[in-house]
Scaffold this motif. Structure first.
Motif, PDB file in Angstrom:
ATOM      1  N   ALA A  20       0.700  -0.893  -0.615  1.00 24.41           N
ATOM      2  CA  ALA A  20       0.087  -0.298  -0.153  1.00 24.41           C
ATOM      3  C   ALA A  20       0.799   1.566   0.090  1.00 24.41           C
ATOM      4  N   ASP A  35      -8.283   3.194  -2.261  1.00 17.51           N
ATOM      5  CA  ASP A  35      -8.581   3.218  -0.761  1.00 17.51           C
ATOM      6  C   ASP A  35     -10.065   3.878  -0.936  1.00 17.51           C
ATOM      7  N   ALA A  38     -10.394   4.220   4.137  1.00 18.93           N
ATOM      8  CA  ALA A  38      -9.314   4.917   4.967  1.00 18.93           C
ATOM      9  C   ALA A  38      -9.700   4.476   5.936  1.00 18.93           C
ATOM     10  N   HIS A  47      -1.441   5.539   3.111  1.00 17.52           N
ATOM     11  CA  HIS A  47      -0.691   4.544   3.344  1.00 17.52           C
ATOM     12  C   HIS A  47       0.678   5.018   3.059  1.00 17.52           C
TER      13      HIS A  47
END
Length: 388
Positions: A20, A35, A38, A47
């Motif tokens: 990620a 994502d 999150a 990330h």
């Protein structure tokens, strides 16, 4: 609080994440996904955020865990800086959101007996229907979600629940033995439910009038997610106690905290409450960097401006598919006319990770660092997914 492993709603998407970075994750087969959930994995800041990973690496080269018999040089700066961010005196660091909530419940009862003079064993704490504060036996005792609560009794007494957003029901439930009102400024697990305008202000006023603590569970809603540092700021409300977690750990490790003034948290004397790993050096180093990032206001502003764009686009979705759009900042709940799970699965096939809750609500919570182009791409995929 988070519900990523809720017994009621947890049906994991068939994605095994291997890597990620930023707003994107990669599975073990090399496929990338944007994502858009999150907040539920505590990655408000993306990330592998370079500032946060650098802070973690610096601390890993020093001390990472010490016996509770010793202090360490990162603890004092962390709690001082976090207290200042919250405008409070004291911080009690823990590890998980549930630990922070449990600590706040103990604090409220101890405070009620020792400061307020409530007769021992008679204190009550009020929470709201649809709440999600964790999964310990005590916390599920005041849950109204059968999936979270059923088959775990006998339940811990001393709690009352009232409808979320109902000022008169709250007023009627409060009495001279009410120690605290525990509230999510926006209910996450319930579907990103935003309370009616003025409700948080009314809760604050009732708590003040009754001499009860207002405890704001900002574990999901806080630290920039809704366009302000804390969601209570949308009504200029200051609670007696903040509960923080998730984003406080920067997506690197679990960190939580209870933050309040000395006349509240000061009820604990040395040895009366604590945690083996709470306030460990690595957690404090990461937490300090999170606080420093929030001090600039950059992430709150990004959440506010990108959130306005997000909600404009969501508001233009077909009304025969989307019943309602709720949320603030980079946090939204789409109430659908049909099941949300198939939509989340179609989104996954299109390269976007999102999460359903309570059958018909799809939640979106991209990192606060997401670019507008990536956000628009994700929303384009959402439009496709909603078409079936």
């Amino acid at each position: 609080m988070s519900d990523e492993h809720s017994a009621h709603n947890y049906h994991p998407l068939p994605v095994v994440i291997a890597e990620a970075e930023g707003s994107w994750v990669t599975d073990v087969e090399g496929r990338r996904y944007l994502d858009m959930l999150a907040a539920y994995s505590a990655v408000n800041f993306g990330h592998r955020n370079p500032r946060l990973t650098a802070a973690a690496r610096r601390q890993l080269d020093r001390v990472t865990l010490v016996s509770r018999a010793f202090d360490h040089d990162v603890f004092g700066p962390f709690v001082t800086e976090l207290a200042d961010l919250c405008g409070k005196d004291m911080v009690l660091p823990m590890n998980s959101g549930a630990e922070a909530v449990e600590t706040a419940l103990k604090t409220a009862r101890k405070w009620a007996y020792e400061v307020r003079g409530v007769p021992d064993g008679q204190a009550n704490i009020i929470a709201f229907e649809g709440n999600f504060h964790g999964r310990t036996t005590t916390i599920v005792s005041f849950s109204t979600d059968a999936g979270a609560k059923d088959s775990y009794g006998p339940y811990t007494p001393g709690f009352r629940t009232v409808p979320y957003g109902d000022v008169e029901a709250l007023r009627a439930a409060m009495d001279d033995a009410t120690a605290a009102v525990l509230i999510e400024p926006i209910q996450g697990e319930a579907g990103v439910n935003v309370p009616p305008s003025g409700f948080l202000t009314a809760v604050r006023e009732l708590c003040t009038a009754r001499g009860a603590l207002m405890i704001a569970d900002e574990i999901q809603s806080g630290l920039g997610r809704t366009g302000t540092t804390f969601a209570v700021e949308h009504e200029n409300v200051v609670p007696d106690v903040y509960l923080l977690g998730k984003a406080l750990g920067g997506g690197i490790m679990p960190v939580s905290a209870v933050v309040a003034d000395r006349d509240v948290l000061g009820v604990f004397k040395p040895g009366q409450h604590g945690s083996t790993f709470g306030g460990n050096p690595l957690a404090c180093a990461i937490g300090r960097e999170v606080v420093a990032m929030l001090r600039t206001g950059e992430f709150q502003e990004r959440s506010r401006t990108l959130g306005e764009h997000l909600h404009r686009r969501l508001g233009a979705l077909p009304t025969d598919v989307v019943r309602e759009v709720r949320g603030r900042g980079l946090w939204a709940g789409l109430e659908l006319y049909g099941a949300a799970r198939p939509v989340s699965e179609r989104l996954m096939e299109l390269g976007v990770l999102a999460k359903e809750t309570h059958d018909t609500t799809l939640r979106l919570a991209p990192p606060l660092t997401i670019s507008r182009d990536d956000l628009d791409w994700g929303l384009d995929q959402l439009e496709i997914a909603l078409k079936g």
